[in-house]
Design a protein around this motif. Structure first.
Motif, PDB file in Angstrom:
ATOM      1  N   UNK A 162      10.995  -4.285 136.481  1.00  0.00           N
ATOM      2  CA  UNK A 162      10.256  -3.921 137.686  1.00  0.00           C
ATOM      3  C   UNK A 162      11.008  -4.361 138.942  1.00  0.00           C
ATOM      4  N   UNK A 163      11.701  -5.474 138.871  1.00  0.00           N
ATOM      5  CA  UNK A 163      12.454  -5.957 140.028  1.00  0.00           C
ATOM      6  C   UNK A 163      13.750  -5.182 140.237  1.00  0.00           C
ATOM      7  N   UNK A 164      14.332  -4.618 139.179  1.00  0.00           N
ATOM      8  CA  UNK A 164      15.599  -3.901 139.310  1.00  0.00           C
ATOM      9  C   UNK A 164      15.450  -2.537 139.966  1.00  0.00           C
ATOM     10  N   UNK A 165      14.346  -1.876 139.720  1.00  0.00           N
ATOM     11  CA  UNK A 165      14.171  -0.507 140.224  1.00  0.00           C
ATOM     12  C   UNK A 165      14.175  -0.451 141.752  1.00  0.00           C
ATOM     13  N   UNK A 166      13.392  -1.275 142.466  1.00  0.00           N
ATOM     14  CA  UNK A 166      13.458  -1.184 143.928  1.00  0.00           C
ATOM     15  C   UNK A 166      14.792  -1.655 144.503  1.00  0.00           C
ATOM     16  N   UNK A 167      15.465  -2.584 143.833  1.00  0.00           N
ATOM     17  CA  UNK A 167      16.772  -3.029 144.327  1.00  0.00           C
ATOM     18  C   UNK A 167      17.776  -1.885 144.245  1.00  0.00           C
ATOM     19  N   UNK A 168      17.688  -1.072 143.211  1.00  0.00           N
ATOM     20  CA  UNK A 168      18.549   0.103 143.092  1.00  0.00           C
ATOM     21  C   UNK A 168      18.341   1.052 144.275  1.00  0.00           C
ATOM     22  N   UNK A 169      17.092   1.316 144.595  1.00  0.00           N
ATOM     23  CA  UNK A 169      16.809   2.231 145.705  1.00  0.00           C
ATOM     24  C   UNK A 169      17.143   1.605 147.059  1.00  0.00           C
ATOM     25  N   UNK A 170      17.002   0.305 147.183  1.00  0.00           N
ATOM     26  CA  UNK A 170      17.407  -0.357 148.425  1.00  0.00           C
ATOM     27  C   UNK A 170      18.911  -0.261 148.633  1.00  0.00           C
ATOM     28  N   UNK A 171      19.675  -0.445 147.551  1.00  0.00           N
ATOM     29  CA  UNK A 171      21.134  -0.337 147.662  1.00  0.00           C
ATOM     30  C   UNK A 171      21.551   1.088 148.003  1.00  0.00           C
ATOM     31  N   UNK A 172      20.893   2.060 147.395  1.00  0.00           N
ATOM     32  CA  UNK A 172      21.294   3.447 147.640  1.00  0.00           C
ATOM     33  C   UNK A 172      20.823   3.965 148.990  1.00  0.00           C
ATOM     34  N   UNK A 173      19.739   3.449 149.513  1.00  0.00           N
ATOM     35  CA  UNK A 173      19.211   3.965 150.774  1.00  0.00           C
ATOM     36  C   UNK A 173      19.664   3.215 152.002  1.00  0.00           C
ATOM     37  N   UNK A 174      19.807   1.892 151.893  1.00  0.00           N
ATOM     38  CA  UNK A 174      20.116   1.091 153.065  1.00  0.00           C
ATOM     39  C   UNK A 174      21.402   0.291 152.898  1.00  0.00           C
ATOM     40  N   UNK A 175      22.264   0.725 151.999  1.00  0.00           N
ATOM     41  CA  UNK A 175      23.528   0.033 151.796  1.00  0.00           C
ATOM     42  C   UNK A 175      24.516   0.361 152.898  1.00  0.00           C
ATOM     43  N   UNK A 176      25.681  -0.198 152.779  1.00  0.00           N
ATOM     44  CA  UNK A 176      26.721   0.015 153.778  1.00  0.00           C
ATOM     45  C   UNK A 176      27.458   1.321 153.558  1.00  0.00           C
ATOM     46  N   UNK A 177      28.700   1.355 153.989  1.00  0.00           N
ATOM     47  CA  UNK A 177      29.469   2.597 153.902  1.00  0.00           C
ATOM     48  C   UNK A 177      29.895   2.922 152.475  1.00  0.00           C
ATOM     49  N   UNK A 178      29.943   1.932 151.586  1.00  0.00           N
ATOM     50  CA  UNK A 178      30.301   2.161 150.189  1.00  0.00           C
ATOM     51  C   UNK A 178      29.071   2.037 149.282  1.00  0.00           C
ATOM     52  N   UNK A 179      27.951   2.507 149.756  1.00  0.00           N
ATOM     53  CA  UNK A 179      26.710   2.296 149.012  1.00  0.00           C
ATOM     54  C   UNK A 179      26.644   3.097 147.717  1.00  0.00           C
ATOM     55  N   UNK A 180      27.310   4.237 147.639  1.00  0.00           N
ATOM     56  CA  UNK A 180      27.298   5.022 146.407  1.00  0.00           C
ATOM     57  C   UNK A 180      28.058   4.282 145.313  1.00  0.00           C
ATOM     58  N   UNK A 181      29.203   3.708 145.653  1.00  0.00           N
ATOM     59  CA  UNK A 181      29.973   2.947 144.673  1.00  0.00           C
ATOM     60  C   UNK A 181      29.226   1.691 144.236  1.00  0.00           C
ATOM     61  N   UNK A 182      28.593   1.024 145.181  1.00  0.00           N
ATOM     62  CA  UNK A 182      27.842  -0.182 144.862  1.00  0.00           C
ATOM     63  C   UNK A 182      26.649   0.147 143.970  1.00  0.00           C
ATOM     64  N   UNK A 183      25.964   1.225 144.271  1.00  0.00           N
ATOM     65  CA  UNK A 183      24.808   1.619 143.469  1.00  0.00           C
ATOM     66  C   UNK A 183      25.235   1.980 142.057  1.00  0.00           C
ATOM     67  N   UNK A 184      26.360   2.664 141.920  1.00  0.00           N
ATOM     68  CA  UNK A 184      26.860   3.013 140.594  1.00  0.00           C
ATOM     69  C   UNK A 184      27.222   1.758 139.801  1.00  0.00           C
ATOM     70  N   UNK A 185      27.896   0.812 140.433  1.00  0.00           N
ATOM     71  CA  UNK A 185      28.248  -0.448 139.754  1.00  0.00           C
ATOM     72  C   UNK A 185      26.991  -1.236 139.387  1.00  0.00           C
ATOM     73  N   UNK A 186      26.022  -1.264 140.263  1.00  0.00           N
ATOM     74  CA  UNK A 186      24.749  -1.946 139.980  1.00  0.00           C
ATOM     75  C   UNK A 186      24.080  -1.330 138.759  1.00  0.00           C
TER      76      UNK A 186
END
Length: 81
Positions: free
Chosen positions: A53-77
């Motif tokens: 339950x804690x991982x799911x919102x963190x995934x969406x937070x990384x993909x929506x409000x991440x920095x310029x490399x958020x797609x790569x970070x979200x994929x690694x996450x």
């Protein structure tokens, strides 16, 4: 510590969550609820449930409000967790 850290995080990100702030704070509250459940669970099944339950919102937070490399970070996450 989670109960103390999250209000500090909310106040420090109050002005920076300019894109869809309702979604941002909703996901943050869901992540906090999951972490509080992880740290207070007394059963392995509840621990696993709250961990997921804690991982799911963190995934969406990384993909929506991440920095310029958020797609790569979200994929690694996604791969590492």
């Amino acid at each position: 510590l989670t109960g103390i850290a999250y209000p500090v995080i909310f106040f420090s990100t109050w002005n920076t969550a300019y894109r869809k702030p309702h979604n941002f704070f909703g996901l943050m509250l869901l992540a906090q609820a999951g972490l509080m459940g992880v740290f207070t669970s007394m059963d392995a099944l509840l621990f696993y449930f709250f961990w997921e339950l804690a991982l799911i919102p963190v995934y969406f937070l990384c993909s929506g409000w991440g920095g310029e490399k958020r797609i790569q970070v979200t994929f690694k996450f996604f791969i590492y967790t």
